[in-house]
Scaffold this motif. Structure first.
Motif, PDB file in Angstrom:
ATOM      1  N   GLU A 115      90.912  53.605 -64.738  1.00  0.00           N
ATOM      2  CA  GLU A 115      89.640  53.554 -65.466  1.00  0.00           C
ATOM      3  C   GLU A 115      88.690  52.527 -64.849  1.00  0.00           C
ATOM      4  O   GLU A 115      87.493  52.776 -64.701  1.00  0.00           O
ATOM      5  CB  GLU A 115      89.894  53.215 -66.940  1.00  0.00           C
ATOM      6  N   ILE A 116      89.214  51.378 -64.458  1.00  0.00           N
ATOM      7  CA  ILE A 116      88.388  50.332 -63.821  1.00  0.00           C
ATOM      8  C   ILE A 116      87.791  50.871 -62.520  1.00  0.00           C
ATOM      9  O   ILE A 116      86.594  50.737 -62.255  1.00  0.00           O
ATOM     10  CB  ILE A 116      89.214  49.055 -63.565  1.00  0.00           C
ATOM     11  N   ILE A 117      88.627  51.497 -61.705  1.00  0.00           N
ATOM     12  CA  ILE A 117      88.169  52.033 -60.419  1.00  0.00           C
ATOM     13  C   ILE A 117      87.112  53.117 -60.639  1.00  0.00           C
ATOM     14  O   ILE A 117      86.071  53.127 -59.988  1.00  0.00           O
ATOM     15  CB  ILE A 117      89.364  52.573 -59.609  1.00  0.00           C
ATOM     16  N   LEU A 118      87.370  54.002 -61.563  1.00  0.00           N
ATOM     17  CA  LEU A 118      86.424  55.093 -61.824  1.00  0.00           C
ATOM     18  C   LEU A 118      85.113  54.581 -62.409  1.00  0.00           C
ATOM     19  O   LEU A 118      84.048  55.159 -62.146  1.00  0.00           O
ATOM     20  CB  LEU A 118      87.066  56.140 -62.722  1.00  0.00           C
ATOM     21  N   ASP A 119      85.158  53.474 -63.148  1.00  0.00           N
ATOM     22  CA  ASP A 119      83.921  52.853 -63.645  1.00  0.00           C
ATOM     23  C   ASP A 119      83.059  52.346 -62.489  1.00  0.00           C
ATOM     24  O   ASP A 119      81.839  52.482 -62.500  1.00  0.00           O
ATOM     25  CB  ASP A 119      84.231  51.707 -64.615  1.00  0.00           C
TER      26      ASP A 119
ATOM     27  N   TYR B  64      78.179  53.231 -59.272  1.00  0.00           N
ATOM     28  CA  TYR B  64      77.586  53.370 -57.940  1.00  0.00           C
ATOM     29  C   TYR B  64      76.834  54.691 -57.832  1.00  0.00           C
ATOM     30  O   TYR B  64      75.713  54.743 -57.313  1.00  0.00           O
ATOM     31  CB  TYR B  64      78.684  53.286 -56.879  1.00  0.00           C
ATOM     32  N   ILE B  65      77.447  55.765 -58.333  1.00  0.00           N
ATOM     33  CA  ILE B  65      76.801  57.080 -58.286  1.00  0.00           C
ATOM     34  C   ILE B  65      75.536  57.084 -59.137  1.00  0.00           C
ATOM     35  O   ILE B  65      74.514  57.659 -58.745  1.00  0.00           O
ATOM     36  CB  ILE B  65      77.785  58.189 -58.716  1.00  0.00           C
ATOM     37  N   GLN B  66      75.572  56.425 -60.273  1.00  0.00           N
ATOM     38  CA  GLN B  66      74.369  56.351 -61.112  1.00  0.00           C
ATOM     39  C   GLN B  66      73.254  55.596 -60.397  1.00  0.00           C
ATOM     40  O   GLN B  66      72.087  55.937 -60.522  1.00  0.00           O
ATOM     41  CB  GLN B  66      74.694  55.695 -62.450  1.00  0.00           C
ATOM     42  N   LYS B  67      73.624  54.573 -59.638  1.00  0.00           N
ATOM     43  CA  LYS B  67      72.642  53.772 -58.911  1.00  0.00           C
ATOM     44  C   LYS B  67      72.073  54.534 -57.710  1.00  0.00           C
ATOM     45  O   LYS B  67      70.874  54.498 -57.461  1.00  0.00           O
ATOM     46  CB  LYS B  67      73.304  52.465 -58.446  1.00  0.00           C
ATOM     47  N   ARG B  68      72.908  55.234 -56.971  1.00  0.00           N
ATOM     48  CA  ARG B  68      72.506  55.890 -55.725  1.00  0.00           C
ATOM     49  C   ARG B  68      72.168  57.370 -55.860  1.00  0.00           C
ATOM     50  O   ARG B  68      71.477  57.909 -55.012  1.00  0.00           O
ATOM     51  CB  ARG B  68      73.634  55.773 -54.689  1.00  0.00           C
TER      52      ARG B  68
ATOM     53  N   SER C 245      73.707  61.226 -52.526  1.00  0.00           N
ATOM     54  CA  SER C 245      73.554  60.201 -51.492  1.00  0.00           C
ATOM     55  C   SER C 245      74.630  59.127 -51.598  1.00  0.00           C
ATOM     56  O   SER C 245      74.571  58.136 -50.891  1.00  0.00           O
ATOM     57  CB  SER C 245      72.164  59.572 -51.571  1.00  0.00           C
ATOM     58  N   SER C 246      75.598  59.331 -52.462  1.00  0.00           N
ATOM     59  CA  SER C 246      76.672  58.348 -52.638  1.00  0.00           C
ATOM     60  C   SER C 246      77.816  58.637 -51.675  1.00  0.00           C
ATOM     61  O   SER C 246      78.380  59.720 -51.688  1.00  0.00           O
ATOM     62  CB  SER C 246      77.204  58.400 -54.070  1.00  0.00           C
ATOM     63  N   GLN C 247      78.111  57.655 -50.833  1.00  0.00           N
ATOM     64  CA  GLN C 247      79.269  57.756 -49.945  1.00  0.00           C
ATOM     65  C   GLN C 247      80.304  56.751 -50.439  1.00  0.00           C
ATOM     66  O   GLN C 247      79.991  55.578 -50.602  1.00  0.00           O
ATOM     67  CB  GLN C 247      78.872  57.470 -48.502  1.00  0.00           C
ATOM     68  N   ILE C 248      81.506  57.244 -50.652  1.00  0.00           N
ATOM     69  CA  ILE C 248      82.536  56.421 -51.282  1.00  0.00           C
ATOM     70  C   ILE C 248      83.823  56.482 -50.470  1.00  0.00           C
ATOM     71  O   ILE C 248      84.240  57.558 -50.036  1.00  0.00           O
ATOM     72  CB  ILE C 248      82.801  56.917 -52.722  1.00  0.00           C
ATOM     73  N   VAL C 249      84.442  55.306 -50.281  1.00  0.00           N
ATOM     74  CA  VAL C 249      85.768  55.213 -49.675  1.00  0.00           C
ATOM     75  C   VAL C 249      86.633  54.408 -50.626  1.00  0.00           C
ATOM     76  O   VAL C 249      86.316  53.266 -50.966  1.00  0.00           O
ATOM     77  CB  VAL C 249      85.736  54.521 -48.297  1.00  0.00           C
ATOM     78  N   LEU C 250      87.696  55.019 -51.069  1.00  0.00           N
ATOM     79  CA  LEU C 250      88.676  54.390 -51.950  1.00  0.00           C
ATOM     80  C   LEU C 250      89.980  54.396 -51.170  1.00  0.00           C
ATOM     81  O   LEU C 250      90.482  55.462 -50.795  1.00  0.00           O
ATOM     82  CB  LEU C 250      88.779  55.198 -53.244  1.00  0.00           C
ATOM     83  N   CYS C 251      90.504  53.219 -50.848  1.00  0.00           N
ATOM     84  CA  CYS C 251      91.689  53.178 -49.996  1.00  0.00           C
ATOM     85  C   CYS C 251      92.616  52.049 -50.409  1.00  0.00           C
ATOM     86  O   CYS C 251      92.221  51.146 -51.138  1.00  0.00           O
ATOM     87  CB  CYS C 251      91.284  53.041 -48.535  1.00  0.00           C
TER      88      CYS C 251
ATOM     89  N   SER D  43      91.848  61.931 -61.182  1.00  0.00           N
ATOM     90  CA  SER D  43      90.628  61.448 -61.834  1.00  0.00           C
ATOM     91  C   SER D  43      89.414  61.478 -60.917  1.00  0.00           C
ATOM     92  O   SER D  43      88.300  61.688 -61.363  1.00  0.00           O
ATOM     93  CB  SER D  43      90.831  60.017 -62.332  1.00  0.00           C
ATOM     94  N   SER D  44      89.608  61.234 -59.635  1.00  0.00           N
ATOM     95  CA  SER D  44      88.467  61.125 -58.717  1.00  0.00           C
ATOM     96  C   SER D  44      87.951  62.479 -58.248  1.00  0.00           C
ATOM     97  O   SER D  44      86.891  62.557 -57.653  1.00  0.00           O
ATOM     98  CB  SER D  44      88.839  60.256 -57.518  1.00  0.00           C
ATOM     99  N   ARG D  45      88.663  63.551 -58.511  1.00  0.00           N
ATOM    100  CA  ARG D  45      88.204  64.886 -58.083  1.00  0.00           C
ATOM    101  C   ARG D  45      86.848  65.240 -58.666  1.00  0.00           C
ATOM    102  O   ARG D  45      86.070  65.939 -58.028  1.00  0.00           O
ATOM    103  CB  ARG D  45      89.232  65.942 -58.476  1.00  0.00           C
ATOM    104  N   SER D  46      86.554  64.741 -59.862  1.00  0.00           N
ATOM    105  CA  SER D  46      85.263  65.067 -60.479  1.00  0.00           C
ATOM    106  C   SER D  46      84.092  64.478 -59.692  1.00  0.00           C
ATOM    107  O   SER D  46      82.965  64.912 -59.828  1.00  0.00           O
ATOM    108  CB  SER D  46      85.224  64.579 -61.930  1.00  0.00           C
ATOM    109  N   PHE D  47      84.355  63.492 -58.834  1.00  0.00           N
ATOM    110  CA  PHE D  47      83.314  62.884 -58.003  1.00  0.00           C
ATOM    111  C   PHE D  47      83.275  63.511 -56.609  1.00  0.00           C
ATOM    112  O   PHE D  47      82.545  63.061 -55.744  1.00  0.00           O
ATOM    113  CB  PHE D  47      83.543  61.377 -57.866  1.00  0.00           C
ATOM    114  N   GLY D  48      84.115  64.514 -56.360  1.00  0.00           N
ATOM    115  CA  GLY D  48      84.171  65.141 -55.036  1.00  0.00           C
ATOM    116  C   GLY D  48      84.960  64.323 -54.039  1.00  0.00           C
ATOM    117  O   GLY D  48      84.814  64.485 -52.833  1.00  0.00           O
TER     118      GLY D  48
END
Length: 176
Positions: A37-41, A46-50, A54-60, A73-78
């Motif tokens: 939940e913290i990570i997805l927040d 970030y997506i709301q801001k950008r 135009s949001s590029q995200i790396v979660l590693c 959980s992250s599939r909804s963000f592509g």
């Protein structure tokens, strides 16, 4: 207390949100949901801001038991996991999840660093994605603090083409 560590930072030009996670194996299932939940927040803000497109995200990072929860959980963000090989024994515990995998080469498994029992992952940008940076280099006369010559240096120049050699080449070209 799960001892989960999360590092969040954004780079600019291009704007990319990086979230690096270390989730120890002794974390319990209830803590998985909290950490996810913290990570997805972070991703959501970030997506709301950008903006979504135009949001590029790396979660590693090292997700251990958290990986299934994050991937779902992250599939909804592509965002998709692009690591397809085991990183520790026969399990894929270390992940790279991103929403722009086409801009990078397929990750490669390489030898562990130091005494780690996890494989390292090498993830490099495609050749087309490397920026062609240009800068101006100047040769100074420090006694009078004046610029003698200036040359443009490109990021794809060979290392032997240092600023002094470029100044000589520019002088030669100007003379002829």
């Amino acid at each position: 207390d799960t001892k989960t560590e999360i590092l969040v930072f954004e780079i600019h030009e291009p704007s990319i949100l990086f979230i690096v996670v270390y989730h120890p194996f002794w974390g319990t299932c209830p803590t998985h949901a909290v950490v996810a939940e913290i990570i997805l927040d972070y991703i959501n803000s970030y997506i709301q801001k950008r903006g979504k497109f135009s949001s590029q995200i790396v979660l590693c990072g090292d997700f251990n038991g958290l990986s299934d929860e994050i991937i779902l959980s992250s599939r909804s963000f592509g965002i998709k996991n692009i690591v397809t090989f085991p990183t520790r024994c026969n399990k894929t515990l270390d992940l790279i999840l991103t929403n722009f995998p086409d801009k990078y080469n397929k990750p490669k498994r390489i030898a562990p660093i130091a005494k780690s029992d996890h494989a390292s992952i090498l993830w490099l940008p495609n050749e087309q994605q490397l920026p062609q940076l240009k800068s101006k280099t100047s040769l100074y006369d420090y006694s009078s603090m004046t610029i003698i010559k200036s040359v443009r240096v490109c990021s794809d120049d060979k290392p032997c083409l240092n600023s002094f050699i470029r100044i000589l080449i520019k002088s030669r070209d100007t003379a002829f």
